[in-house]
Design a protein around this motif. Structure first.
Motif, PDB file in Angstrom:
ATOM      1  N   GLU A 111     -10.190   4.732  -4.534  1.00 50.59           N
ATOM      2  CA  GLU A 111     -10.687   3.920  -3.420  1.00 50.59           C
ATOM      3  C   GLU A 111     -10.860   4.778  -2.164  1.00 50.59           C
ATOM      4  O   GLU A 111     -11.888   4.697  -1.494  1.00 50.59           O
ATOM      5  CB  GLU A 111      -9.723   2.773  -3.129  1.00 50.59           C
ATOM      6  CG  GLU A 111     -10.155   1.921  -1.941  1.00 50.59           C
ATOM      7  CD  GLU A 111      -9.140   0.860  -1.579  1.00 50.59           C
ATOM      8  OE1 GLU A 111      -9.540  -0.106  -0.913  1.00 50.59           O
ATOM      9  OE2 GLU A 111      -7.952   0.991  -1.940  1.00 50.59           O
TER      10      GLU A 111
ATOM     11  N   ASP B  80       0.856  -1.190   0.000  1.00 49.31           N
ATOM     12  CA  ASP B  80       0.000   0.000   0.000  1.00 49.31           C
ATOM     13  C   ASP B  80       0.888   1.235   0.000  1.00 49.31           C
ATOM     14  O   ASP B  80       1.569   1.526   0.978  1.00 49.31           O
ATOM     15  CB  ASP B  80      -0.898  -0.019   1.234  1.00 49.31           C
ATOM     16  CG  ASP B  80      -1.874   1.146   1.269  1.00 49.31           C
ATOM     17  OD1 ASP B  80      -1.790   2.029   0.399  1.00 49.31           O
ATOM     18  OD2 ASP B  80      -2.709   1.169   2.175  1.00 49.31           O
ATOM     19  N   ILE B  81       0.863   1.961  -1.099  1.00 46.35           N
ATOM     20  CA  ILE B  81       1.748   3.116  -1.229  1.00 46.35           C
ATOM     21  C   ILE B  81       1.357   4.253  -0.299  1.00 46.35           C
ATOM     22  O   ILE B  81       2.123   5.173  -0.092  1.00 46.35           O
ATOM     23  CB  ILE B  81       1.796   3.612  -2.690  1.00 46.35           C
ATOM     24  CG1 ILE B  81       0.397   3.959  -3.184  1.00 46.35           C
ATOM     25  CG2 ILE B  81       2.451   2.597  -3.578  1.00 46.35           C
ATOM     26  CD1 ILE B  81       0.374   4.569  -4.569  1.00 46.35           C
TER      27      ILE B  81
ATOM     28  N   LYS C 241      -1.438   3.939 -12.661  1.00 48.19           N
ATOM     29  CA  LYS C 241      -2.696   3.245 -12.370  1.00 48.19           C
ATOM     30  C   LYS C 241      -2.809   2.907 -10.885  1.00 48.19           C
ATOM     31  O   LYS C 241      -3.868   3.072 -10.292  1.00 48.19           O
ATOM     32  CB  LYS C 241      -2.817   1.990 -13.211  1.00 48.19           C
ATOM     33  CG  LYS C 241      -4.120   1.253 -12.965  1.00 48.19           C
ATOM     34  CD  LYS C 241      -4.618   0.567 -14.189  1.00 48.19           C
ATOM     35  CE  LYS C 241      -5.862  -0.249 -13.951  1.00 48.19           C
ATOM     36  NZ  LYS C 241      -6.942   0.414 -13.280  1.00 48.19           N
ATOM     37  N   ASP C 242      -1.717   2.469 -10.263  1.00 46.89           N
ATOM     38  CA  ASP C 242      -1.756   2.118  -8.841  1.00 46.89           C
ATOM     39  C   ASP C 242      -2.128   3.320  -7.983  1.00 46.89           C
ATOM     40  O   ASP C 242      -2.951   3.224  -7.077  1.00 46.89           O
ATOM     41  CB  ASP C 242      -0.410   1.558  -8.381  1.00 46.89           C
ATOM     42  CG  ASP C 242      -0.100   0.198  -8.989  1.00 46.89           C
ATOM     43  OD1 ASP C 242      -1.046  -0.478  -9.441  1.00 46.89           O
ATOM     44  OD2 ASP C 242       1.079  -0.178  -9.004  1.00 46.89           O
ATOM     45  N   VAL C 243      -1.510   4.445  -8.250  1.00 50.89           N
ATOM     46  CA  VAL C 243      -1.787   5.664  -7.492  1.00 50.89           C
ATOM     47  C   VAL C 243      -3.232   6.096  -7.713  1.00 50.89           C
ATOM     48  O   VAL C 243      -3.947   6.417  -6.758  1.00 50.89           O
ATOM     49  CB  VAL C 243      -0.813   6.795  -7.891  1.00 50.89           C
ATOM     50  CG1 VAL C 243      -1.209   8.116  -7.246  1.00 50.89           C
ATOM     51  CG2 VAL C 243       0.615   6.421  -7.529  1.00 50.89           C
ATOM     52  N   GLU C 244      -3.676   6.098  -8.932  1.00 48.02           N
ATOM     53  CA  GLU C 244      -5.056   6.488  -9.242  1.00 48.02           C
ATOM     54  C   GLU C 244      -6.049   5.559  -8.565  1.00 48.02           C
ATOM     55  O   GLU C 244      -7.063   6.017  -8.026  1.00 48.02           O
ATOM     56  CB  GLU C 244      -5.280   6.492 -10.751  1.00 48.02           C
ATOM     57  CG  GLU C 244      -4.540   7.607 -11.466  1.00 48.02           C
ATOM     58  CD  GLU C 244      -4.664   7.505 -12.985  1.00 48.02           C
ATOM     59  OE1 GLU C 244      -5.596   6.836 -13.468  1.00 48.02           O
ATOM     60  OE2 GLU C 244      -3.815   8.101 -13.673  1.00 48.02           O
ATOM     61  N   ASP C 245      -5.768   4.258  -8.565  1.00 49.56           N
ATOM     62  CA  ASP C 245      -6.669   3.290  -7.929  1.00 49.56           C
ATOM     63  C   ASP C 245      -6.812   3.560  -6.433  1.00 49.56           C
ATOM     64  O   ASP C 245      -7.907   3.520  -5.882  1.00 49.56           O
ATOM     65  CB  ASP C 245      -6.174   1.862  -8.152  1.00 49.56           C
ATOM     66  CG  ASP C 245      -6.337   1.389  -9.590  1.00 49.56           C
ATOM     67  OD1 ASP C 245      -7.049   2.057 -10.373  1.00 49.56           O
ATOM     68  OD2 ASP C 245      -5.736   0.347  -9.934  1.00 49.56           O
ATOM     69  N   VAL C 246      -5.690   3.839  -5.770  1.00 50.66           N
ATOM     70  CA  VAL C 246      -5.721   4.117  -4.330  1.00 50.66           C
ATOM     71  C   VAL C 246      -6.473   5.411  -4.061  1.00 50.66           C
ATOM     72  O   VAL C 246      -7.264   5.499  -3.118  1.00 50.66           O
ATOM     73  CB  VAL C 246      -4.292   4.160  -3.748  1.00 50.66           C
ATOM     74  CG1 VAL C 246      -4.306   4.662  -2.308  1.00 50.66           C
ATOM     75  CG2 VAL C 246      -3.639   2.790  -3.828  1.00 50.66           C
TER      76      VAL C 246
END
Length: 74
Positions: free
Chosen positions: A50, A2-3, A42-47
């Protein structure tokens, strides 16, 4: 990984606290400071999506703006 260091778990815990102890609504505060991300992807945008979705859901559940989201520089 989890960034953003477990923001979603903290939001879930905060929601659970308010569900179990509604007398705390408006009396307790969750402060989460997040350093600006170094890049986008994409990972940053997803978090981010959410987290915003969870915040909206908690606010809607308690029919108030219990949680406010700041912007950079606030």
């Amino acid at each position: 990984m989890d960034i953003f260091k477990g923001i979603s778990l903290k939001l879930l815990a905060f929601k659970q606290l308010l569900l179990q102890h509604p007398e705390f609504c408006g009396k307790v505060v969750l402060v989460q400071i997040v350093n600006p991300v170094r890049g986008m992807g994409k990972d940053v945008e997803d978090v981010q999506v959410e987290s915003r979705t969870m915040v909206k859901g908690i606010n809607d559940l308690f029919n108030t703006e219990i949680i406010r989201q700041g912007n950079e520089g606030e």
